[in-house]
Design an enzyme around this catalytic site. Sequence first.
Site, PDB file in Angstrom:
ATOM      1  N   SER A  78       1.111  -1.134   0.136  1.00  0.00           N
ATOM      2  CA  SER A  78      -0.139  -0.177  -0.005  1.00  0.00           C
ATOM      3  C   SER A  78       0.724   1.250   0.208  1.00  0.00           C
ATOM      4  O   SER A  78       2.082   1.083   0.411  1.00  0.00           O
ATOM      5  CB  SER A  78      -0.870  -0.073   1.274  1.00  0.00           C
ATOM      6  OG  SER A  78      -1.694  -1.112   1.320  1.00  0.00           O
TER       7      SER A  78
HETATM    8  C1  LIG Z   1      -3.256  -4.228  -0.720  1.00  0.00           C
HETATM    9  S1  LIG Z   1      -2.542  -5.911  -0.383  1.00  0.00           S
HETATM   10  C2  LIG Z   1      -2.146  -5.726   1.233  1.00  0.00           C
HETATM   11  C3  LIG Z   1      -1.257  -4.557   1.673  1.00  0.00           C
HETATM   12  C4  LIG Z   1      -0.354  -4.978   2.507  1.00  0.00           C
HETATM   13  N1  LIG Z   1      -0.926  -5.107   3.805  1.00  0.00           N
HETATM   14  C5  LIG Z   1       0.879  -4.223   2.843  1.00  0.00           C
HETATM   15  O1  LIG Z   1       1.839  -4.501   3.769  1.00  0.00           O
HETATM   16  O2  LIG Z   1       0.965  -2.844   2.254  1.00  0.00           O
HETATM   17  C6  LIG Z   1      -4.259  -6.699  -0.232  1.00  0.00           C
HETATM   18  C7  LIG Z   1      -3.856  -8.207   0.053  1.00  0.00           C
HETATM   19  O3  LIG Z   1      -5.120  -8.745   0.359  1.00  0.00           O
HETATM   20  C8  LIG Z   1      -5.089  -9.976   0.156  1.00  0.00           C
HETATM   21  N2  LIG Z   1      -6.543 -10.634   0.117  1.00  0.00           N
HETATM   22  C9  LIG Z   1      -7.906 -10.386  -0.862  1.00  0.00           C
HETATM   23  N3  LIG Z   1      -8.933 -11.016  -0.381  1.00  0.00           N
HETATM   24  C10 LIG Z   1      -8.577 -11.398   0.857  1.00  0.00           C
HETATM   25  C11 LIG Z   1      -9.300 -12.368   2.127  1.00  0.00           C
HETATM   26  N4  LIG Z   1     -10.592 -12.396   1.770  1.00  0.00           N
HETATM   27  N5  LIG Z   1      -8.737 -12.485   2.985  1.00  0.00           N
HETATM   28  C12 LIG Z   1      -7.277 -12.292   3.344  1.00  0.00           C
HETATM   29  N6  LIG Z   1      -6.637 -11.476   2.209  1.00  0.00           N
HETATM   30  C13 LIG Z   1      -7.181 -11.211   1.182  1.00  0.00           C
HETATM   31  C14 LIG Z   1      -4.614 -10.273  -1.195  1.00  0.00           C
HETATM   32  O4  LIG Z   1      -4.282 -11.304  -1.571  1.00  0.00           O
HETATM   33  C15 LIG Z   1      -3.444  -9.042  -1.274  1.00  0.00           C
HETATM   34  O5  LIG Z   1      -2.239  -9.530  -0.848  1.00  0.00           O
END
Ligand SMILES: C[S@@+](CC[C@H](N)C(=O)[O-])C[C@H]1O[C@@H](n2cnc3c(N)ncnc32)[C@H](O)[C@@H]1O
Length: 413
Positions: A78
Amino acid sequence: MAPGSRTSETLTAEDARRQLVEQLRSQGWITRPEVAAAFTAVPRHLFAPAGTSIETAYANDVVVTRRGADGKATSSISAPWLQAYMVETAGLRPGARVLEIGSGGCNAALIAEVVGPAGAVVSVDIDVQVVTHAQRALARAGYPQVKVVHADGVHGHPADGLWDAVLVTVEASDLPPAWTDQLSPAGRLVAPLRMRGNTRCLTLQPAGDHLVATASVQCGFVAMQGHGRNPARQVPLRGDDAVLTLDDDTTTANAEALRAALDGPRVEVPSPVTLDMSMGTYLESLHLWLASQPRPYGVLRVDRDRTAGLLDPQDRFFCPTLLTNDSLAYLTMRRHDTTTWQFGGHGFGPQATRLTSDLMELIAAWDQQYRAGAGPDITVHPAGTRLPDTERLRLLVPRRHTLTAITWPETNR
Ligand SMILES: C[S@@+](CC[C@H](N)C(=O)[O-])C[C@H]1O[C@@H](n2cnc3c(N)ncnc32)[C@H](O)[C@@H]1O
């Protein structure tokens, strides 16, 4: 020095971190020394894909780390301003227990720095490759204490007790019960919630049977996968070059009629309302105000280069659009003088004149009442809750688990 930190002769990772912290401080995203210290310590570049330059890794922007078959991002680091905002607004202190939904490692490392050795951080991701990458990068960066779990985050992480904060880093259209059930009574849930196509990162605190938003900021996140997946309806108006997002059950649109409307003349109406672009979050407030009206509404996204002259909306990703079954009118903004911009509207279809005139009235009403910053109250209730009647303008967003109410204050102007 952290491994791999000197990749360019001019900018080391340490320099880049220092510059980023200065930028986030001067823009007001970092206010607390603990958060500045976390951003100074975490080697962000170790969480980026191999080959990412130091400049890119430490830019105040998102770094995409994974894409789906359609080319759309499914995982990313992010943007720093948003990570800082979430960590600050969650009120994290040393010793706090934090659950992160949506992983990658970088944000979890920042949280781990803030909560310190007495705290706990668990990060859950649905994508096993993200989990593996996050585990390796966290170990390499010096955060082996962060637990990364492969699971669907809609279930939270019940195995480890209650959390002082749950930080959701993936766009949600609903708040599953696990996130609030697993929150301690004084805890905070920070989550990007999509409401009528508008995503706001809400800081939510429990208040009896519901949650109250104490802060909110416009943001974008990759979409939720798994059980919570709930994409909004997309209506292509010119293939992928112009797409209307409809994010509620009450708005219906005749896609054929709307496409045909774009073949007809464009009604262009200027508004007397102008905006000084130094005036911060006012556009954010106008967008939500327009979305809150009890009438059919969508959000227009365009490829500016490919639709210029036909569609010139104020915002190329999220432009508020009033609708009827066969007509639409979207918000415009053009340069007025060196510091101000003038609003207006463009309409298409048989109802174009009425819709653009309605849009001008709504902009004028917002200008009269809310441009000084009076935002709406946002509360999230269990689905099926009957809220007391109110005279105030209120948008209700019903989802499977929750009912979100966006209620605008009465003003005396
Ligand atoms: C924007 S990224 C996270 C950014 C991260 N927290 C950082 O360190 O900046 C969003 C993540 O959410 C995950 N994701 C999507 N749907 C999800 C769900 N139902 N449960 C857990 N993770 C999920 C995706 O695989 C992705 O890796």
